[in-house]
Design a protein around this motif. Structure first.
Motif, PDB file in Angstrom:
ATOM      1  N   CYS A   1      38.681  41.526  24.199  1.00  0.00           N
ATOM      2  CA  CYS A   1      38.030  42.762  23.759  1.00  0.00           C
ATOM      3  C   CYS A   1      37.114  43.332  24.846  1.00  0.00           C
ATOM      4  CB  CYS A   1      37.267  42.517  22.466  1.00  0.00           C
ATOM      5  SG  CYS A   1      36.406  40.956  22.413  1.00  0.00           S
ATOM      6  N   HIS A   2      36.802  42.532  25.876  1.00  0.00           N
ATOM      7  CA  HIS A   2      35.953  43.044  26.961  1.00  0.00           C
ATOM      8  C   HIS A   2      36.744  44.045  27.807  1.00  0.00           C
ATOM      9  CE1 HIS A   2      37.987  39.489  28.688  1.00  0.00           C
ATOM     10  NE2 HIS A   2      38.082  40.266  29.758  1.00  0.00           N
ATOM     11  N   ARG A   3      38.070  44.104  27.608  1.00  0.00           N
ATOM     12  CA  ARG A   3      38.883  45.070  28.356  1.00  0.00           C
ATOM     13  C   ARG A   3      38.972  46.386  27.600  1.00  0.00           C
ATOM     14  NH1 ARG A   3      43.533  40.877  29.884  1.00  0.00           N
ATOM     15  NH2 ARG A   3      42.248  39.520  31.124  1.00  0.00           N
ATOM     16  N   VAL A   4      38.348  46.447  26.451  1.00  0.00           N
ATOM     17  CA  VAL A   4      38.348  47.679  25.666  1.00  0.00           C
ATOM     18  C   VAL A   4      37.002  48.378  25.856  1.00  0.00           C
ATOM     19  CG1 VAL A   4      38.683  48.668  23.389  1.00  0.00           C
ATOM     20  CG2 VAL A   4      39.827  46.527  23.994  1.00  0.00           C
TER      21      VAL A   4
ATOM     22  N   GLU B   1      37.548  40.938  36.813  1.00  0.00           N
ATOM     23  CA  GLU B   1      38.967  41.174  36.567  1.00  0.00           C
ATOM     24  C   GLU B   1      39.469  42.432  37.273  1.00  0.00           C
ATOM     25  OE1 GLU B   1      39.803  40.936  32.454  1.00  0.00           O
ATOM     26  OE2 GLU B   1      39.209  38.853  32.344  1.00  0.00           O
ATOM     27  N   LYS B   2      38.651  43.472  37.260  1.00  0.00           N
ATOM     28  CA  LYS B   2      39.053  44.723  37.903  1.00  0.00           C
ATOM     29  C   LYS B   2      38.975  44.614  39.422  1.00  0.00           C
ATOM     30  CE  LYS B   2      37.695  48.526  36.174  1.00  0.00           C
ATOM     31  NZ  LYS B   2      37.227  49.681  35.411  1.00  0.00           N
ATOM     32  N   ALA B   3      38.107  43.760  39.898  1.00  0.00           N
ATOM     33  CA  ALA B   3      37.911  43.631  41.344  1.00  0.00           C
ATOM     34  C   ALA B   3      39.133  43.008  42.002  1.00  0.00           C
ATOM     35  CB  ALA B   3      36.662  42.778  41.605  1.00  0.00           C
ATOM     36  N   VAL B   4      39.826  42.155  41.286  1.00  0.00           N
ATOM     37  CA  VAL B   4      40.978  41.451  41.890  1.00  0.00           C
ATOM     38  C   VAL B   4      42.115  42.425  42.139  1.00  0.00           C
ATOM     39  CG1 VAL B   4      42.674  39.618  41.578  1.00  0.00           C
ATOM     40  CG2 VAL B   4      40.317  39.341  40.730  1.00  0.00           C
TER      41      VAL B   4
ATOM     42  N   LEU C   1      30.377  43.229  31.227  1.00  0.00           N
ATOM     43  CA  LEU C   1      30.318  43.864  32.529  1.00  0.00           C
ATOM     44  C   LEU C   1      30.783  42.905  33.623  1.00  0.00           C
ATOM     45  CD1 LEU C   1      26.944  45.709  32.092  1.00  0.00           C
ATOM     46  CD2 LEU C   1      29.119  46.774  32.656  1.00  0.00           C
ATOM     47  N   LYS C   2      30.361  41.664  33.500  1.00  0.00           N
ATOM     48  CA  LYS C   2      30.706  40.665  34.512  1.00  0.00           C
ATOM     49  C   LYS C   2      32.206  40.408  34.514  1.00  0.00           C
ATOM     50  CE  LYS C   2      28.402  36.517  34.833  1.00  0.00           C
ATOM     51  NZ  LYS C   2      27.253  35.724  35.274  1.00  0.00           N
ATOM     52  N   LEU C   3      32.764  40.238  33.336  1.00  0.00           N
ATOM     53  CA  LEU C   3      34.201  39.998  33.213  1.00  0.00           C
ATOM     54  C   LEU C   3      34.988  41.175  33.768  1.00  0.00           C
ATOM     55  CD1 LEU C   3      34.134  38.441  29.676  1.00  0.00           C
ATOM     56  CD2 LEU C   3      34.959  37.314  31.739  1.00  0.00           C
ATOM     57  N   LEU C   4      34.609  42.384  33.401  1.00  0.00           N
ATOM     58  CA  LEU C   4      35.306  43.569  33.881  1.00  0.00           C
ATOM     59  C   LEU C   4      35.215  43.664  35.396  1.00  0.00           C
ATOM     60  CD1 LEU C   4      34.238  46.116  31.167  1.00  0.00           C
ATOM     61  CD2 LEU C   4      36.499  45.167  31.551  1.00  0.00           C
ATOM     62  N   LYS C   5      34.035  43.401  35.890  1.00  0.00           N
ATOM     63  CA  LYS C   5      33.816  43.462  37.338  1.00  0.00           C
ATOM     64  C   LYS C   5      34.739  42.490  38.052  1.00  0.00           C
ATOM     65  CE  LYS C   5      30.181  43.567  40.660  1.00  0.00           C
ATOM     66  NZ  LYS C   5      29.239  44.146  41.241  1.00  0.00           N
TER      67      LYS C   5
END
Length: 83
Positions: free
Chosen positions: A53-56, A80-83, A74-78
């Motif tokens: 749900c952190h991707r929503v 996951e999106k950074a890769v 925010l940390k997870l998105l940062k």
DNA sequence: CATTTGACGCCAA
DNA sequence: TTTGGCGCCAAAT
């Protein structure tokens, strides 16, 4: 998918790593373009680690909320999106 | 069963 | 750009 929430779970579970969908997008994929609010309510009441749900996030680009804490989201998105 | 609340979205001022 | 108002749906009270 016996109910709207089941569809929402399926959609969110299908979100690939490194990608983010807005509540509205999820609502549309779940079958109701106007249920963005309902998506949040569902994800909030349902604690399932299988649901990323952190991707929503909101359509504005803001993260919104998260059952584990907005900081974690925010940390997870940062990451996951950074890769 | 009826009402309220809320991880939302879009429009008008 | 920011604020206020309306619509929509599911869960909680």
């Amino acid at each position: 998918m016996n109910s709207f929430r089941e569809k929402v779970f399926e959609v969110v579970k299908k979100i690939p790593q490194g990608k983010t969908l807005s509540y509205k997008e999820v609502a549309i994929k779940a079958g109701n373009s106007k249920a963005a609010r309902a998506v949040g309510a569902i994800l909030r009441t349902n604690f399932d680690l299988k649901i990323p749900c952190h991707r929503v996030i909101k359509s504005d680009g803001t993260t919104g909320g998260y059952n584990r804490g907005v900081k974690q989201k925010l940390k997870l998105l940062k990451k996951e999106k950074a890769v």
